[in-house]
Design a protein around this motif. Structure first.
Motif, PDB file in Angstrom:
ATOM      1  N   LYS A 154       0.835  -1.208   0.000  1.00 15.24           N
ATOM      2  CA  LYS A 154       0.000   0.000   0.000  1.00 15.24           C
ATOM      3  C   LYS A 154       0.871   1.260   0.000  1.00 15.24           C
ATOM      4  CE  LYS A 154      -4.230  -1.841   0.464  1.00 15.24           C
ATOM      5  NZ  LYS A 154      -3.880  -3.262   0.339  1.00 15.24           N
ATOM      6  N   GLU A 155       1.916   1.266   0.823  1.00 16.16           N
ATOM      7  CA  GLU A 155       2.805   2.427   0.881  1.00 16.16           C
ATOM      8  C   GLU A 155       3.537   2.616  -0.445  1.00 16.16           C
ATOM      9  OE1 GLU A 155       3.814   2.104   5.680  1.00 16.16           O
ATOM     10  OE2 GLU A 155       5.172   1.238   4.176  1.00 16.16           O
ATOM     11  N   TYR A 156       3.988   1.496  -1.017  1.00 18.90           N
ATOM     12  CA  TYR A 156       4.685   1.586  -2.302  1.00 18.90           C
ATOM     13  C   TYR A 156       3.770   2.160  -3.389  1.00 18.90           C
ATOM     14  CZ  TYR A 156       6.843   0.260  -6.704  1.00 18.90           C
ATOM     15  OH  TYR A 156       7.364   0.295  -7.979  1.00 18.90           O
ATOM     16  N   ASN A 157       2.566   1.620  -3.502  1.00 20.29           N
ATOM     17  CA  ASN A 157       1.648   2.082  -4.530  1.00 20.29           C
ATOM     18  C   ASN A 157       1.242   3.536  -4.314  1.00 20.29           C
ATOM     19  OD1 ASN A 157       0.744  -0.195  -6.479  1.00 20.29           O
ATOM     20  ND2 ASN A 157       0.824  -1.193  -4.495  1.00 20.29           N
ATOM     21  N   VAL A 191      -6.294   5.773   4.721  1.00 18.00           N
ATOM     22  CA  VAL A 191      -5.372   6.537   3.878  1.00 18.00           C
ATOM     23  C   VAL A 191      -4.463   7.381   4.756  1.00 18.00           C
ATOM     24  CG1 VAL A 191      -5.193   8.319   2.111  1.00 18.00           C
ATOM     25  CG2 VAL A 191      -6.970   6.567   1.947  1.00 18.00           C
ATOM     26  N   THR A 192      -5.066   8.065   5.720  1.00 14.73           N
ATOM     27  CA  THR A 192      -4.287   8.906   6.620  1.00 14.73           C
ATOM     28  C   THR A 192      -3.234   8.080   7.367  1.00 14.73           C
ATOM     29  OG1 THR A 192      -6.247  10.288   6.940  1.00 14.73           O
ATOM     30  CG2 THR A 192      -4.449  10.574   8.502  1.00 14.73           C
ATOM     31  N   ALA A 193      -3.625   6.891   7.826  1.00 14.01           N
ATOM     32  CA  ALA A 193      -2.703   6.042   8.578  1.00 14.01           C
ATOM     33  C   ALA A 193      -1.528   5.591   7.714  1.00 14.01           C
ATOM     34  CB  ALA A 193      -3.461   4.839   9.126  1.00 14.01           C
ATOM     35  N   HIS A 194      -1.803   5.209   6.457  1.00 14.11           N
ATOM     36  CA  HIS A 194      -0.723   4.737   5.583  1.00 14.11           C
ATOM     37  C   HIS A 194       0.197   5.879   5.159  1.00 14.11           C
ATOM     38  CE1 HIS A 194      -3.006   0.979   5.337  1.00 14.11           C
ATOM     39  NE2 HIS A 194      -1.907   0.441   4.854  1.00 14.11           N
ATOM     40  N   ILE A 195      -0.343   7.073   4.945  1.00 13.94           N
ATOM     41  CA  ILE A 195       0.509   8.216   4.621  1.00 13.94           C
ATOM     42  C   ILE A 195       1.403   8.553   5.812  1.00 13.94           C
ATOM     43  CG2 ILE A 195       0.464  10.714   4.226  1.00 13.94           C
ATOM     44  CD1 ILE A 195      -1.783  10.290   2.276  1.00 13.94           C
ATOM     45  N   LYS A 196       0.854   8.428   7.001  1.00 11.75           N
ATOM     46  CA  LYS A 196       1.643   8.646   8.210  1.00 11.75           C
ATOM     47  C   LYS A 196       2.780   7.629   8.284  1.00 11.75           C
ATOM     48  CE  LYS A 196       1.263   8.979  13.258  1.00 11.75           C
ATOM     49  NZ  LYS A 196       0.333   8.899  14.424  1.00 11.75           N
ATOM     50  N   LEU A 202      10.178   7.387   5.563  1.00 12.27           N
ATOM     51  CA  LEU A 202      11.046   8.318   4.830  1.00 12.27           C
ATOM     52  C   LEU A 202      11.891   9.134   5.799  1.00 12.27           C
ATOM     53  CD1 LEU A 202       8.544   9.542   2.076  1.00 12.27           C
ATOM     54  CD2 LEU A 202      10.490   8.014   1.762  1.00 12.27           C
ATOM     55  N   LYS A 203      11.275   9.553   6.880  1.00 17.11           N
ATOM     56  CA  LYS A 203      12.018  10.317   7.884  1.00 17.11           C
ATOM     57  C   LYS A 203      13.086   9.453   8.527  1.00 17.11           C
ATOM     58  CE  LYS A 203      11.322  13.193  12.008  1.00 17.11           C
ATOM     59  NZ  LYS A 203      10.332  13.735  12.976  1.00 17.11           N
TER      60      LYS A 203
END
Length: 633
Positions: A154-157, A191-196, A202-203
């Protein structure tokens, strides 16, 4: 990227879903054609992987329906029906490619990647970058500052979606529709959870700028690139630095993925053994009815369907002998004379063989990863120490013995002392004024039996043409991962002259044409058998056992199309390449040839280079199929 997998074999669905997920593909599965049609009409998929024999609406019919409705997405067929007529029917229905069961998992992933690259103009193989972040769509690898990021599918896509659409704002509902499967029903908070989670990873990798920008009230988009990275020279230097070390990093990650796939395969093998007893009960009931001279239609279809599923599952899981036994059971159950005396005993014998294969542990040779033959010596002619070290790391444990020559003179000395099995030659040397093209021509002239592949940092068309003209075995760009370079060399070493000692049988009522064809083909090393009496065809066929068959379309007594039908009707000759000669170019005649089982055809009057090229192409395909089958054992 989102893939629709249409397959009714739960074993295959389980394996393929986990395999595709491990490559960061988002998978929806459908067990029948009608459900698949509804999903394809309701959702935007990047690719459909479609089994031919599925309930309610077969794969060929589904393919036709999708194409007639204007569907443009790539379609890859999975089929255990490997006769030419079946494959031609699938391609004519609108499929873009096909894989015959049992298939090699690495080949399947490669074909999927190729179709996704061709499917949409936006899906190019260009690496997507942002600051020090790099996403490679071909390998589905993500790195930041040379460090591999382990993202969930999910994060990759999600990341790929933002990188491909840098100026577009995506609402949470739009992201749900593109990233999540049809059978999943998450809330927008997902969506919010996966973007987080993506931001956190990345950080953790060292990114100080937030890549994903929140547009309040609207959604999310890719943040504009910081100004200090917009300098083209700096960006180019950053990319070059990354490319120097990315090869070994990606290889480590590919090894993790390989081990994950093998683990999944082992688990599914165990499940298959556990469920096999249920399938045995179905086969036993069918055998019992055959012995009494009756076989209920429903039971026959059920048993044949289970055998068909085993053909693909066992082969894909590295059990080719089991796959062949299941195929024999499927053919016996599908034969018109299924009640013939002795058939029940044959099915029992193949069933016993299946039990034995599933009871014993898999042999090491059944590993699904391509292996390099042991003790192959490769001479690398190059003074690029970074490239050489990467190739040495990739070659560790692969069976390649690497030797290095950092100049043309050193290469000449090494070749004269002990000729290697293959040579990897760079065209330029930084420390000496050496003409790589001249050295290539010299090696090919003096050692024509040693395959030479050019490895170059340049990508000039003029160099590629000159290398091909001289007769090198391949041209590889240095940006290619070291493991892929070794695989390419390995494939060249595995290749044999397809014409060498190949037996070709030609059937035509024109004796003058037969004499001419014999003169054309024999200098190429073919063993040519000609026949001008079609009535003796079968006797000569079984005596000669040719590697390739050439038939004239129109002949007295029996036409080439009738002979082709008879050949394809015998399981022993189902994979024999058949080439037609015809003076007819009407579409109906061509259609009849392919329906009968033709692989290719050549128009009369015959053009010698075209005929030779088509014959070599067919024989090379047979050898490729044989090599792929060997990798599954």
């Amino acid at each position: 990227m989102k893939i629709l997998l249409v397959e009714d074999d739960t074993i295959a669905v389980n394996l393929l879903t986990q395999l595709l997920n491990s490559h960061n593909y988002n998978v929806n599965a459908a067990a029948d054609g009608e459900t698949a049609l509804q999903l394809a009409e309701a959702y935007d998929y990047d690719l459909i992987v479609l089994d031919v024999l599925i309930p309610k609406l077969d794969g060929i019919s589904l393919c036709r329906k999708l194409r007639s409705s204007g569907c443009k997405m790539p379609i890859l067929l999975l089929t255990a029906l490997d006769s030419s007529s079946n494959l031609v029917e699938g391609l004519e229905a609108g499929a873009d490619d096909y894989v015959v069961k049992p298939f090699n998992l690495e080949e399947l992933i490669a074909r999927i990647r190729a179709l996704l690259r061709r499917g949409k103009a936006s899906l190019s193989s260009t690496i997507l970058t942002w600051e020090k972040l790099q996403l490679n769509p071909d390998t589905t690898e993500v790195t930041y500052a040379q460090k591999v990021l382990h993202l969930t599918p999910k994060e990759y896509n999600m990341l790929e979606l933002f990188l491909r659409n840098p100026r577009r704002i995506f609402s949470r509902s739009a992201i749900l529709d593109r990233i999540w499967s049809a059978g999943e029903f998450p809330q927008e908070e997902a969506v919010t959870a996966h973007i987080k989670g993506l931001r956190h990873k990345l950080k953790g990798a060292g990114m100080t700028v937030d890549l994903v920008e929140t547009v309040y009230g609207l959604g999310y988009r890719l943040k504009s690139l910081p100004e200090d990275i917009e300098n083209p020279k700096a960006a180019r230097e950053t990319a070059e630095t990354r490319s120097e070390s990315s090869g070994s990093i990606l290889e480590l990650n590919n090894e993790e993925r390989r081990l994950k796939v093998l683990t999944v395969v082992a688990e599914i093998r165990g499940k298959l053994r556990a469920n096999f007893i249920e399938k045995v009960a179905i086969f036993d009931r069918a055998i019992a009815q055959i012995k009494t001279g009756t076989l209920e239609g429903e039971l026959r279809r059920e048993a044949q369907g289970e055998a068909h599923k085993l053909v693909g599952s066992l082969g894909t899981l590295g059990l080719p002998k089991g796959s062949e036994a299941a195929r024999n059971i499927e053919h016996l159950l599908g034969a018109e004379n299924v009640l013939k005396p002795g058939n029940a005993q044959k099915i029992e014998e193949f069933l016993d063989l299946l039990k034995q294969i599933l009871d014993r542990p898999p042999e090491p040779e059944s590993d699904l990863v391509d292996r390099v033959s042991q003790q192959r010596r490769m001479l690398i002619v190059d003074d690029d120490n970074v490239q050489i070290e990467q190739l040495k790391i990739a070659a560790a444990g692969s069976g390649f013995q690497i030797e290095v020559a950092n100049s043309g003179q050193a290469a000449r000395s090494a070749i004269s002392q002990q000729p290697p099995d293959a040579i990897l030659l760079d065209l330029t040397f930084s420390k000496v004024q050496e003409n790589g093209i001249t050295l290539l021509a010299e090696i090919l002239r003096e050692k024509p039996d040693i395959p030479v592949m050019v490895l170059s940092a340049n990508n000039q068309l003029s160099d590629r043409i000159e290398v091909a003209r001289l007769g090198a075995s391949g041209f590889l760009h240095k940006s290619i991962a070291p493991a892929d370079i070794l695989k390419a060399v390995n494939q060249v070493l595995d290749q044999k002259d397809p014409a060498g000692e190949a037996k070709v049988m030609v059937v035509d009522d024109d004796v003058h044409l037969l004499a001419a064809l014999k003169m054309i083909l024999q200098p190429w090393g073919f063993q040519v058998t000609t026949l001008d009496e079609p009535e003796k065809f079968w006797e000569v066929l079984e005596t000669i056992c040719p590697d390739l068959l050439i038939l004239d379309v129109q002949m007295p007594g029996y036409s080439g199309i009738e002979l082709c039908l008879a050949v394809r009707n015998d399981l022993r000759w189902s994979k024999l390449p058949i080439l037609f000669l015809t003076a007819h170019s009407e579409s109906e005649i061509v259609r009849q040839m392919f329906v009968a089982g033709a692989d290719d055809y050549v128009n009369k009057p015959i053009v010698e280079p075209e005929l030779i090229a088509r014959i070599l192409n067919r024989l090379e395909r047979v050898q490729l199929r044989h090599r792929l089958a060997q990798t599954q054992r």
